[in-house]
Design a protein around this motif. Structure first.
Motif, PDB file in Angstrom:
ATOM      1  N   MET A   1     -27.658 -33.654 -52.037  1.00 46.04           N
ATOM      2  CA  MET A   1     -28.314 -31.855 -52.336  1.00 46.04           C
ATOM      3  C   MET A   1     -26.487 -31.835 -52.539  1.00 46.04           C
ATOM      4  SD  MET A   1     -30.570 -29.348 -50.107  1.00 46.04           S
ATOM      5  CE  MET A   1     -30.234 -27.913 -50.988  1.00 46.04           C
ATOM      6  N   SER A   2     -26.971 -31.413 -53.883  1.00 48.73           N
ATOM      7  CA  SER A   2     -25.796 -30.246 -53.849  1.00 48.73           C
ATOM      8  C   SER A   2     -25.116 -29.183 -53.246  1.00 48.73           C
ATOM      9  CB  SER A   2     -25.352 -29.905 -55.810  1.00 48.73           C
ATOM     10  OG  SER A   2     -26.713 -29.440 -56.199  1.00 48.73           O
ATOM     11  N   GLU A   3     -24.636 -28.687 -53.087  1.00 50.66           N
ATOM     12  CA  GLU A   3     -23.867 -27.485 -52.500  1.00 50.66           C
ATOM     13  C   GLU A   3     -24.420 -25.643 -53.563  1.00 50.66           C
ATOM     14  OE1 GLU A   3     -20.378 -24.743 -50.972  1.00 50.66           O
ATOM     15  OE2 GLU A   3     -20.040 -26.481 -52.774  1.00 50.66           O
ATOM     16  N   GLN A   4     -25.110 -24.860 -52.720  1.00 47.98           N
ATOM     17  CA  GLN A   4     -26.164 -24.060 -53.034  1.00 47.98           C
ATOM     18  C   GLN A   4     -25.466 -22.266 -52.916  1.00 47.98           C
ATOM     19  OE1 GLN A   4     -29.965 -24.185 -50.947  1.00 47.98           O
ATOM     20  NE2 GLN A   4     -30.698 -24.749 -53.070  1.00 47.98           N
ATOM     21  N   PHE A   5     -25.556 -21.739 -53.568  1.00 48.07           N
ATOM     22  CA  PHE A   5     -24.567 -20.066 -53.226  1.00 48.07           C
ATOM     23  C   PHE A   5     -25.851 -19.196 -53.823  1.00 48.07           C
ATOM     24  CE2 PHE A   5     -21.735 -23.070 -54.928  1.00 48.07           C
ATOM     25  CZ  PHE A   5     -20.647 -22.522 -54.063  1.00 48.07           C
ATOM     26  N   TRP A   6     -25.676 -17.912 -52.978  1.00 49.30           N
ATOM     27  CA  TRP A   6     -26.194 -16.739 -53.256  1.00 49.30           C
ATOM     28  C   TRP A   6     -25.487 -16.372 -54.898  1.00 49.30           C
ATOM     29  CZ3 TRP A   6     -31.103 -14.930 -51.818  1.00 49.30           C
ATOM     30  CH2 TRP A   6     -30.931 -15.929 -50.527  1.00 49.30           C
TER      31      TRP A   6
END
Length: 120
Positions: A1-6
């Motif tokens: 899973m790739s990194e997530q951001f707000w």
């Protein structure tokens, strides 16, 4: 899973509840971003808040929150679609923060020159 951001898009408002125009803007921005981010496979809209700014209770803001992957691509896409859709692009601030952390948001774009700070 790739990194997530707000990723949060912030608009200034003149009152805590906002005007009819602010409500229309909120709904339209959320709709356009939801479709655009989903079509690009970059994320989704996660909600909004309207009211007093946490950092300055004399100011009022509309915040539209998104959860995105590929921070830079998502940022470029959001800027482009808000400009092309003519959704008050000249008034926005956009900031990001790594998802799942309690860090501060980092300002990534401000329509007004010279703006360097961001808070919810």
């Amino acid at each position: 899973m790739s990194e997530q951001f707000w990723l949060v898009v912030q608009y200034p408002m003149k009152s805590a509840k906002g005007s009819q125009r602010d409500s229309w803007l909120r709904d339209k921005v959320m709709e356009v971003l939801e479709i655009t981010l989903a079509d690009a496979g970059l994320g989704h809209v996660d909600g909004f808040d309207m009211g007093k700014s946490l950092s300055d209770p004399k100011k009022y803001v509309l915040n539209v929150f998104c959860v995105v992957t590929e921070e830079e691509r998502s940022l470029a896409l959001v800027k482009r679609v808000l400009r092309e859709s003519r959704l008050d692009y000249t008034r926005i601030k956009i900031a990001t923060m790594p998802y799942g952390t309690e860090e501060a948001y980092t300002l990534k774009y401000a329509a007004k020159k010279g703006v360097t700070d961001f808070s919810l």
